[in-house]
Write a protein that holds these residues in place. Sequence first.
Motif, short mmCIF file in Angstrom:
data_model
loop_
_atom_site.label_atom_id
_atom_site.label_comp_id
_atom_site.label_asym_id
_atom_site.label_seq_id
_atom_site.Cartn_x
_atom_site.Cartn_y
_atom_site.Cartn_z
N GLU A 42 0.81 -1.21 0.00
CA GLU A 42 0.00 0.00 0.00
C GLU A 42 0.85 1.27 0.00
OE1 GLU A 42 -3.11 0.08 2.88
OE2 GLU A 42 -3.72 -1.99 2.51
N GLY A 43 2.18 1.10 -0.06
CA GLY A 43 3.06 2.26 -0.11
C GLY A 43 3.09 3.04 1.18
N LYS A 44 2.90 2.36 2.29
CA LYS A 44 2.88 3.00 3.59
C LYS A 44 3.98 2.43 4.48
CE LYS A 44 -2.19 3.52 3.58
NZ LYS A 44 -3.45 3.12 4.26
N THR A 45 4.34 3.19 5.50
CA THR A 45 5.18 2.62 6.54
C THR A 45 4.32 1.65 7.35
OG1 THR A 45 4.69 4.27 8.22
CG2 THR A 45 6.49 4.77 6.67
N VAL A 46 4.96 0.78 8.11
CA VAL A 46 4.19 -0.15 8.93
C VAL A 46 3.34 0.62 9.94
CG1 VAL A 46 4.30 -2.13 10.48
CG2 VAL A 46 5.96 -1.92 8.63
N LEU A 47 3.92 1.66 10.50
CA LEU A 47 3.18 2.47 11.47
C LEU A 47 1.97 3.12 10.83
CD1 LEU A 47 2.86 3.73 14.27
CD2 LEU A 47 4.45 5.53 13.56
N GLN A 48 2.13 3.68 9.65
CA GLN A 48 1.00 4.32 8.96
C GLN A 48 -0.11 3.31 8.67
OE1 GLN A 48 3.13 5.88 5.59
NE2 GLN A 48 3.37 7.92 6.50
N TYR A 49 0.29 2.13 8.21
CA TYR A 49 -0.71 1.11 7.90
C TYR A 49 -1.47 0.67 9.15
CZ TYR A 49 -2.74 -3.41 6.85
OH TYR A 49 -3.61 -4.47 6.74
N VAL A 50 -0.75 0.38 10.21
CA VAL A 50 -1.41 -0.08 11.44
C VAL A 50 -2.26 1.04 12.03
CG1 VAL A 50 -1.02 -0.93 13.78
CG2 VAL A 50 0.38 -1.79 11.90
N GLN A 51 -1.76 2.26 11.96
CA GLN A 51 -2.52 3.41 12.48
C GLN A 51 -3.85 3.56 11.76
OE1 GLN A 51 -0.69 5.97 14.80
NE2 GLN A 51 -2.86 5.97 15.38
N SER A 52 -3.85 3.30 10.45
CA SER A 52 -5.10 3.42 9.69
C SER A 52 -6.15 2.42 10.16
CB SER A 52 -4.83 3.22 8.19
OG SER A 52 -4.45 1.87 7.90
N ILE A 53 -5.69 1.27 10.65
CA ILE A 53 -6.62 0.26 11.16
C ILE A 53 -7.08 0.62 12.57
CG2 ILE A 53 -6.84 -2.16 11.83
CD1 ILE A 53 -4.91 -2.86 9.60
N THR A 54 -6.15 1.02 13.42
CA THR A 54 -6.53 1.35 14.80
C THR A 54 -7.43 2.58 14.85
OG1 THR A 54 -4.50 2.64 15.14
CG2 THR A 54 -4.46 0.32 15.77
N ASP A 55 -7.30 3.49 13.89
CA ASP A 55 -8.14 4.69 13.86
C ASP A 55 -9.56 4.38 13.40
OD1 ASP A 55 -6.07 6.26 14.72
OD2 ASP A 55 -5.58 7.08 12.75
N SER A 56 -9.71 3.30 12.63
CA SER A 56 -11.02 3.02 12.01
C SER A 56 -11.81 1.92 12.71
CB SER A 56 -10.82 2.63 10.54
OG SER A 56 -10.04 1.43 10.44
N LYS A 57 -11.19 1.22 13.66
CA LYS A 57 -11.87 0.12 14.32
C LYS A 57 -12.00 0.36 15.82
CE LYS A 57 -10.92 -4.12 13.14
NZ LYS A 57 -10.23 -5.39 12.86
N GLU A 58 -13.01 -0.24 16.39
CA GLU A 58 -13.19 -0.15 17.84
C GLU A 58 -12.20 -1.07 18.55
OE1 GLU A 58 -17.12 -0.80 19.19
OE2 GLU A 58 -18.02 0.79 17.99
N GLY A 59 -11.84 -0.69 19.76
CA GLY A 59 -10.91 -1.49 20.53
C GLY A 59 -11.56 -2.72 21.13
#
Length: 293
Positions: A42-59
């Motif tokens: 996806e052309g992202k850093t690992v942090l950027q990719y994981v952040q996109s998931i944690t921002d969009s999903k409930e804990g």
Amino acid sequence: MRIIRYKTAASQIVLAALTEEGKLVELPQQDFLSVVKQAQEEGKTVLQYVQSITDSKEGLPYSMEELDLLTPIEAPEVWAAGVTYEKSREARNYEATGGKMDASTFYDKVYDAVRPEIFFKSTAARTVGPGQGVQLRSDSEWQIPEPELALVLDSSGTILGYTIGNDMSCRDIEGENPLYLPQAKMWKRSCSIGPAILLADSVENPYDFQIACRIFRDGEKVVEGSASTKQLKRKLDELVSFLKRDNELFEGTVLLTGTCIVPPNEFTLAGGDRVDIEISGIGVLSNPVLAAQ
């Protein structure tokens, strides 16, 4: 941002991200390297990719402490660097000279040499995770844990993240003869890693990690020590460069970077002890000690 792996009550293996705020979010992949691959696609850093998931999903409705944690990665190989701290050189010299400390040894030479000491430590089958037992060796009477910052690498040697490693060691076997190093370092359940992988993108300065080790016996704390990666003699990239020199690195290889915390010379581990290793930002790796078989 940290990545953990755990097993549910139904024996399902789950990969999850833990944010700095303590939000725990399940990831769609089952292993850390798949997360890295997806981020690259996806052309992202690992942090950027994981952040996109944690921002969009409930804990998830529980904390990391409630989970049955596994090793955060099934490392195909675990390697280790030795004598990278002054304290380690002193301890190795004590072993090699029988406590005389009145002569220079090969440990002094490697401490100051261009080439570091790097040795093979473990395989996935020999490595245990948080809460699992590390095993004492049956032919040693002087055994200790070695708390270490561990690097999680890709096949090119890029540092993907940081975790905690326990390099179980037999001081008497290594001190008797340096050629016995593999036996002093490598046996079943002689290595533990965990509890999480702290993403490299999340770390501003890897020489600011604070390390602590506490050993408990019969519920009482009998050993405690602390150190900092500021005390490292060698740079992390330097250690990686020698590991990959004329070598094939497998994806997810882990490199332990050496210890600066050594229990008192009169101390040896016993079955029933518990070893807790804490590194700031990563967590606590806790392992019971199993008696020799």
